[in-house]
Design a protein around this motif. Structure first.
Motif, mmCIF file in Angstrom:
data_model
loop_
_atom_site.group_PDB
_atom_site.id
_atom_site.type_symbol
_atom_site.label_atom_id
_atom_site.label_comp_id
_atom_site.label_asym_id
_atom_site.label_seq_id
_atom_site.Cartn_x
_atom_site.Cartn_y
_atom_site.Cartn_z
ATOM 1 N N HIS A 36 0.810 -1.219 0.000
ATOM 2 C CA HIS A 36 0.000 0.000 0.000
ATOM 3 C C HIS A 36 0.845 1.272 0.000
ATOM 4 O O HIS A 36 0.316 2.365 0.198
ATOM 5 N N ALA A 37 2.159 1.127 -0.205
ATOM 6 C CA ALA A 37 3.038 2.308 -0.226
ATOM 7 C C ALA A 37 3.990 2.237 -1.403
ATOM 8 O O ALA A 37 4.430 1.157 -1.804
ATOM 9 N N LEU A 38 4.295 3.383 -1.942
ATOM 10 C CA LEU A 38 5.356 3.545 -2.930
ATOM 11 C C LEU A 38 6.318 4.575 -2.357
ATOM 12 O O LEU A 38 5.887 5.620 -1.864
ATOM 13 N N ALA A 39 7.609 4.261 -2.417
ATOM 14 C CA ALA A 39 8.613 5.198 -1.903
ATOM 15 C C ALA A 39 9.788 5.222 -2.861
ATOM 16 O O ALA A 39 10.242 4.170 -3.325
ATOM 17 N N GLY A 43 17.051 11.560 -5.669
ATOM 18 C CA GLY A 43 18.404 12.099 -5.684
ATOM 19 C C GLY A 43 18.683 12.928 -4.441
ATOM 20 O O GLY A 43 19.613 13.723 -4.407
ATOM 21 N N GLY A 44 17.883 12.732 -3.429
ATOM 22 C CA GLY A 44 18.026 13.485 -2.182
ATOM 23 C C GLY A 44 16.692 13.831 -1.572
ATOM 24 O O GLY A 44 16.580 14.037 -0.374
ATOM 25 N N ALA A 45 15.653 13.894 -2.383
ATOM 26 C CA ALA A 45 14.291 14.091 -1.893
ATOM 27 C C ALA A 45 13.589 12.739 -1.969
ATOM 28 O O ALA A 45 13.536 12.127 -3.028
ATOM 29 N N VAL A 46 13.087 12.260 -0.839
ATOM 30 C CA VAL A 46 12.398 10.970 -0.794
ATOM 31 C C VAL A 46 10.899 11.221 -0.722
ATOM 32 O O VAL A 46 10.429 11.954 0.156
#
Length: 107
Positions: A36-39, A43-46
Motif C-alpha cells: 500500500h506504499a510507494l517510496a 536524488g536526495g528528496a524521498v
C-alpha cells in the motif's frame, strides 16, 4: 487544502533545490501493508505515497509496516516535522497526510 499544500511545497522544493531531483531509486518498504506504499528517492528528496487507501483502511491501517530510510536527520517538507532516519513506521510518517516528502538535513 492539503492537496494544494503538498503540490506547492513539492514545486517549491524542486525550484529551490533541483539537485535533489536528479535520480530515481526505490526505497524499501517492508511489512504487512508494504503493498500500500510507494517510496522513491529522487536524488536526495524521498517521496512516500499511499497506494490503494480503501484496501489499506479495510485491513486496519499500516500496522508495523516500515520505510528503510537512510540514517540521519530528515525533514518532512509539507508538515515541517523532523524525522530520524533508519526504520520509520509508516503509521507515524503518513499521519496526518497520506504522502510525505523528505529531505535529509545533514548531507
Amino acid at each position: 487544502s492539503a492537496k494544494l499544500r503538498v503540490v506547492a511545497e513539492s514545486l517549491r522544493l524542486r525550484r529551490d533545490r533541483p539537485e535533489l531531483f536528479t535520480a530515481y531509486a526505490a526505497v524499501p518498504v517492508t511489512g504487512e501493508a508494504a503493498g500500500h506504499a510507494l517510496a522513491f528517492d529522487r536524488g536526495g528528496a524521498v517521496t512516500v505515497v499511499t497506494r490503494l487507501p480503501v484496501g489499506l483502511a479495510r485491513r486496519g491501517g499500516w500496522g508495523e509496516t516500515v520505510l528503510d530510510l537512510a540514517a540521519g536527520r530528515w525533514t518532512e517538507v509539507v508538515t515541517g516535522r523532523p524525522v530520524d532516519g533508519g526504520t520509520v513506521r509508516l503509521a507515524d510518517l503518513l499521519d496526518p497526510l497520506p504522502v510525505a516528502l523528505l529531505v535529509k538535513e545533514d548531507r
